[in-house]
Design a protein around this motif. Structure first.
Motif, mmCIF file in Angstrom:
data_model
loop_
_atom_site.group_PDB
_atom_site.id
_atom_site.type_symbol
_atom_site.label_atom_id
_atom_site.label_comp_id
_atom_site.label_asym_id
_atom_site.label_seq_id
_atom_site.Cartn_x
_atom_site.Cartn_y
_atom_site.Cartn_z
ATOM 1 N N VAL A 167 -7.597 16.701 9.710
ATOM 2 C CA VAL A 167 -6.585 16.271 8.732
ATOM 3 C C VAL A 167 -5.382 15.662 9.436
ATOM 4 C CG1 VAL A 167 -4.976 17.062 6.953
ATOM 5 C CG2 VAL A 167 -7.300 17.974 7.021
ATOM 6 N N VAL A 168 -4.886 16.335 10.470
ATOM 7 C CA VAL A 168 -3.719 15.843 11.211
ATOM 8 C C VAL A 168 -4.011 14.476 11.821
ATOM 9 C CG1 VAL A 168 -2.281 16.215 13.252
ATOM 10 C CG2 VAL A 168 -2.742 18.113 11.711
ATOM 11 N N CYS A 169 -5.183 14.319 12.425
ATOM 12 C CA CYS A 169 -5.554 13.035 13.046
ATOM 13 C C CYS A 169 -5.630 11.917 12.017
ATOM 14 C CB CYS A 169 -6.885 13.169 13.779
ATOM 15 S SG CYS A 169 -6.785 14.160 15.290
ATOM 16 N N THR A 170 -6.155 12.225 10.832
ATOM 17 C CA THR A 170 -6.242 11.210 9.778
ATOM 18 C C THR A 170 -4.851 10.797 9.311
ATOM 19 O OG1 THR A 170 -8.345 12.141 9.035
ATOM 20 C CG2 THR A 170 -7.206 10.662 7.510
ATOM 21 N N PHE A 171 -3.994 11.792 9.068
ATOM 22 C CA PHE A 171 -2.613 11.493 8.691
ATOM 23 C C PHE A 171 -1.940 10.640 9.762
ATOM 24 C CE2 PHE A 171 -2.328 15.395 5.794
ATOM 25 C CZ PHE A 171 -2.192 14.634 4.649
ATOM 26 N N LEU A 172 -2.140 11.017 11.019
ATOM 27 C CA LEU A 172 -1.531 10.301 12.140
ATOM 28 C C LEU A 172 -1.933 8.833 12.156
ATOM 29 C CD1 LEU A 172 -1.782 12.731 15.209
ATOM 30 C CD2 LEU A 172 0.279 11.573 14.433
ATOM 31 N N PHE A 173 -3.241 8.595 12.074
ATOM 32 C CA PHE A 173 -3.750 7.232 12.223
ATOM 33 C C PHE A 173 -3.275 6.331 11.082
ATOM 34 C CE2 PHE A 173 -6.641 3.719 12.448
ATOM 35 C CZ PHE A 173 -6.859 3.556 13.809
ATOM 36 N N VAL A 174 -3.436 6.822 9.844
ATOM 37 C CA VAL A 174 -3.064 6.003 8.683
ATOM 38 C C VAL A 174 -1.573 5.713 8.676
ATOM 39 C CG1 VAL A 174 -2.960 5.914 6.164
ATOM 40 C CG2 VAL A 174 -4.991 6.855 7.301
ATOM 41 N N ASP A 175 -0.755 6.753 8.875
ATOM 42 C CA ASP A 175 0.693 6.584 8.829
ATOM 43 C C ASP A 175 1.199 5.730 9.980
ATOM 44 O OD1 ASP A 175 3.310 6.906 7.993
ATOM 45 O OD2 ASP A 175 3.595 8.799 9.027
ATOM 46 N N PHE A 176 0.614 5.913 11.168
ATOM 47 C CA PHE A 176 1.045 5.178 12.358
ATOM 48 C C PHE A 176 1.002 3.672 12.110
ATOM 49 C CE2 PHE A 176 1.053 3.227 16.411
ATOM 50 C CZ PHE A 176 1.525 4.129 17.361
ATOM 51 N N PHE A 177 -0.149 3.191 11.685
ATOM 52 C CA PHE A 177 -0.314 1.736 11.596
ATOM 53 C C PHE A 177 0.216 1.145 10.289
ATOM 54 C CE2 PHE A 177 -3.257 3.043 14.920
ATOM 55 C CZ PHE A 177 -2.824 2.204 15.927
ATOM 56 N N ASP A 178 0.306 1.953 9.235
ATOM 57 C CA ASP A 178 0.993 1.481 8.035
ATOM 58 C C ASP A 178 2.472 1.247 8.337
ATOM 59 O OD1 ASP A 178 -1.183 1.357 6.429
ATOM 60 O OD2 ASP A 178 -0.619 2.985 5.085
ATOM 61 N N THR A 179 3.082 2.193 9.055
ATOM 62 C CA THR A 179 4.496 2.081 9.390
ATOM 63 C C THR A 179 4.750 0.917 10.340
ATOM 64 O OG1 THR A 179 4.823 4.461 9.110
ATOM 65 C CG2 THR A 179 6.471 3.290 10.402
ATOM 66 N N VAL A 180 3.904 0.782 11.362
ATOM 67 C CA VAL A 180 4.041 -0.330 12.315
ATOM 68 C C VAL A 180 3.948 -1.664 11.584
ATOM 69 C CG1 VAL A 180 2.906 -1.551 14.210
ATOM 70 C CG2 VAL A 180 3.233 0.923 14.347
ATOM 71 N N GLY A 181 2.949 -1.789 10.720
ATOM 72 C CA GLY A 181 2.773 -3.033 9.972
ATOM 73 C C GLY A 181 3.955 -3.338 9.071
ATOM 74 N N THR A 182 4.467 -2.313 8.397
ATOM 75 C CA THR A 182 5.600 -2.505 7.488
ATOM 76 C C THR A 182 6.855 -2.906 8.249
ATOM 77 O OG1 THR A 182 4.707 -0.885 5.930
ATOM 78 C CG2 THR A 182 7.040 -1.406 5.734
ATOM 79 N N LEU A 183 7.149 -2.210 9.339
ATOM 80 C CA LEU A 183 8.335 -2.537 10.140
ATOM 81 C C LEU A 183 8.293 -3.977 10.637
ATOM 82 C CD1 LEU A 183 9.060 0.569 12.423
ATOM 83 C CD2 LEU A 183 10.446 -0.291 10.551
ATOM 84 N N VAL A 184 7.178 -4.355 11.200
ATOM 85 C CA VAL A 184 7.035 -5.698 11.761
ATOM 86 C C VAL A 184 7.123 -6.752 10.664
ATOM 87 C CG1 VAL A 184 5.415 -7.282 12.866
ATOM 88 C CG2 VAL A 184 5.713 -4.980 13.775
ATOM 89 N N GLY A 185 6.402 -6.531 9.572
ATOM 90 C CA GLY A 185 6.349 -7.518 8.499
ATOM 91 C C GLY A 185 7.681 -7.732 7.812
ATOM 92 N N VAL A 186 8.351 -6.638 7.452
ATOM 93 C CA VAL A 186 9.627 -6.751 6.742
ATOM 94 C C VAL A 186 10.723 -7.289 7.661
ATOM 95 C CG1 VAL A 186 11.399 -5.503 5.455
ATOM 96 C CG2 VAL A 186 8.995 -4.912 5.132
ATOM 97 N N ALA A 187 10.758 -6.830 8.912
ATOM 98 C CA ALA A 187 11.765 -7.321 9.853
ATOM 99 C C ALA A 187 11.577 -8.809 10.125
ATOM 100 C CB ALA A 187 11.695 -6.539 11.160
ATOM 101 N N SER A 188 10.334 -9.239 10.216
ATOM 102 C CA SER A 188 10.045 -10.655 10.437
ATOM 103 C C SER A 188 10.503 -11.488 9.249
ATOM 104 C CB SER A 188 8.547 -10.856 10.676
ATOM 105 O OG SER A 188 8.238 -12.221 10.812
ATOM 106 N N ARG A 189 10.242 -10.987 8.050
ATOM 107 C CA ARG A 189 10.649 -11.700 6.840
ATOM 108 C C ARG A 189 12.167 -11.860 6.784
ATOM 109 N NH1 ARG A 189 11.376 -15.435 3.435
ATOM 110 N NH2 ARG A 189 12.839 -14.789 1.832
ATOM 111 N N ALA A 190 12.895 -10.852 7.288
ATOM 112 C CA ALA A 190 14.361 -10.870 7.246
ATOM 113 C C ALA A 190 14.965 -11.641 8.417
ATOM 114 C CB ALA A 190 14.885 -9.438 7.261
ATOM 115 N N ASN A 191 14.105 -12.240 9.259
ATOM 116 C CA ASN A 191 14.566 -12.941 10.457
ATOM 117 C C ASN A 191 15.399 -12.023 11.352
ATOM 118 O OD1 ASN A 191 13.417 -15.490 9.775
ATOM 119 N ND2 ASN A 191 15.118 -15.849 8.355
ATOM 120 N N MET A 192 14.965 -10.766 11.448
ATOM 121 C CA MET A 192 15.704 -9.769 12.205
ATOM 122 C C MET A 192 15.119 -9.552 13.603
ATOM 123 S SD MET A 192 16.352 -6.949 9.179
ATOM 124 C CE MET A 192 17.145 -5.789 10.289
ATOM 125 N N LEU A 193 14.013 -10.207 13.918
ATOM 126 C CA LEU A 193 13.420 -10.043 15.244
ATOM 127 C C LEU A 193 14.334 -10.658 16.301
ATOM 128 C CD1 LEU A 193 9.685 -10.915 14.469
ATOM 129 C CD2 LEU A 193 10.809 -8.681 14.397
#
Length: 455
Positions: A262-288
């Motif tokens: 359970v912990v590993c599943t939570f880790l994997f899903v949350d890890f890459f959802d968060t990474v994708g969201t941070l990168v995508g939204v920051a890029s859209r805001a021209n914040m990179l």
């Protein structure tokens, strides 16, 4: 980036200069309204485990409020957080109901996941992953999230519906679709006229139209998921679910085995959802920054990890960064004041939850669809003539929407990027035409392959 963070001190938000506070507040309100559905949806899902719905409403709001305010204060980014959709369903239906684990044990797994994330963030493992993603892929993630949230909006409005034969199809021209289309038109026209808060106006107008329909035809509206607020004020204690962590099963072979999965599943899903969201939204805001990195990424990821741990103590499933933050960014949010505003509104929602729960999905759909359109504009920065960049970018963009997962889309994209470019480099004799693939990206690809093989 680290040096700049040190210069900012403990509270980077205090280093802001010439901030348009009014615009940041409007952006925060916009973000909140597009994700206010979690106030109703999260308790509805988690209560299937036997947890009291009333306490879950309060805990959902409190965990989101603290997380958003921490993000604003310590990372100075306009990203909002709350219990993640998908992760809450996995918590309730797969872990508690499916595996026969008590909700106390499941909360403990979330708590452990958060602790692991804290260490990964402190040792900059997550930050290294964020910064290792090539610019082409970052633009692809932005565009992919755009398609993804537009798809969510279309489903929420009823414009797109399920079909057993074709998976999805166009829905009927129902009142919810009409309300959503009116909202989109309002947002588009106001945005064209450079009216500040156009997205917020679209949400509010659609909400009033939906409530007006519920007033005129309550039964028909109810069939479409539209209800008038059932009162104004309501508050319930979190005592039944707060601090109910149960570590006893970690000390048995069978219990530990289940919880590790359970912990590993939570880790994997949350890890890459968060990474994708941070990168995508920051890029859209021209914040990179000039190197294509997300500013204060380390702080943002640490806040995300701490929030998950705190959320488990408060009695809710994994707290994560929300893709709906992109609506606030589109409304002009650029600093932590946007996130703090969203957090304060979650605090208010604890006491006025009937109003926010009654905001229908057809009212938030226009914002999601329009922001999807804005984020898709990132494709203009992708060189589709270069196959080694264009194909992985395309797979990332299409994968996020078609798998209904930011994390899965990112998995497909990174795997294809690494494999295509390594094979190309192997057969390419011209050194100048070879693509440099970072060690972190190669490690990620190996991790993804192992993950896919074990499913």
């Amino acid at each position: 980036m680290e040096s700049s963070s040190k210069k900012q001190g403990l509270l980077p938000i205090l280093s802001n200069k010439n901030v348009n506070i009014k615009r940041e507040i409007v952006a925060g309100v916009t973000t909140f309204l597009t994700m206010a559905y979690i106030v109703a949806v999260n308790p509805n899902i988690l209560s299937a485990t036997g947890m009291p719905a009333g306490a879950l409403v309060t805990s959902t709001c409190l965990a989101a409020a603290i997380a958003c305010i921490l993000m604003g204060l310590f990372a100075n980014l306009p990203f909002a957080l709350a219990s993640g959709m998908g992760l809450n369903a996995f918590f309730a239906f797969s872990v508690v109901i499916g595996m026969g684990i008590s909700w106390e044990m499941a909360l403990t797994a979330v708590f452990v996941e958060g602790i692991i994330f804290i260490f990964l963030s402190l040792f900059k493992v997550r930050e290294a992953v964020v910064n290792s993603i090539p610019m082409t892929m970052k633009h692809a993630v932005t565009a992919g999230i755009g398609i993804f949230i537009a798809f969510i909006g279309m489903v929420g409005s009823g414009l797109v519906i399920n079909d057993d034969a074709t998976l999805v199809k166009m829905g009927e021209f129902s009142p919810t679709v009409i309300i959503a289309l009116i909202g989109i038109i309002i947002i588009a026209v106001l945005d064209k006229k450079k009216v500040k808060g156009s997205i917020l106006f679209g949400i509010l107008t659609s909400t009033l139209l939906a409530w007006g329909y519920a007033l005129i035809s309550p039964e028909a509206a109810a069939n479409l998921g539209i209800y008038l607020p059932e009162g104004i004020f309501k508050f319930e204690s979190i005592a039944p679910i707060a601090g109910k962590l149960d570590f006893t099963h970690f000390f048995t072979v069978e219990g530990a085995g289940k919880l590790i999965v359970v912990v590993c599943t939570f880790l994997f899903v949350d890890f890459f959802d968060t990474v994708g969201t941070l990168v995508g939204v920051a890029s859209r805001a021209n914040m990179l920054d000039e190197n294509g990195n997300v500013p204060n990424a380390g702080r943002a990821l640490l806040v995300d990890a701490v929030s998950t741990t705190l959320g488990a103590v408060l009695g809710v499933s994994t707290v994560t960064t929300y893709v709906e933050s992109s609506t606030g960014v589109a409304a002009g949010g650029r600093t932590g004041y946007t996130a703090i505003t969203t957090g304060i509104l979650f605090l208010v929602a604890m006491f006025f939850s009937p109003i926010f729960i009654a905001i229908p999905s057809c009212a938030t759909a226009p914002a999601l669809i329009y922001v999807g359109y804005l984020m898709l504009g990132a494709v203009k920065y992708i060189d589709f003539d270069n196959i080694t960049e264009g194909v992985p970018a395309f797979l990332t963009i299409s994968g996020m929407a078609l798998t209904y997962s930011i994390g899965d889309g990112l998995t497909i994209g990174i795997l294809s990027y690494v494999i295509i470019n390594l094979v190309h480099n192997l057969f390419c004799k011209n050194k100048e035409e070879k693509t440099k693939v970072s060690v972190v990206m190669i490690i990620l690809a190996i991790v993804f392959i192992i993950k896919l093989a074990l499913i």
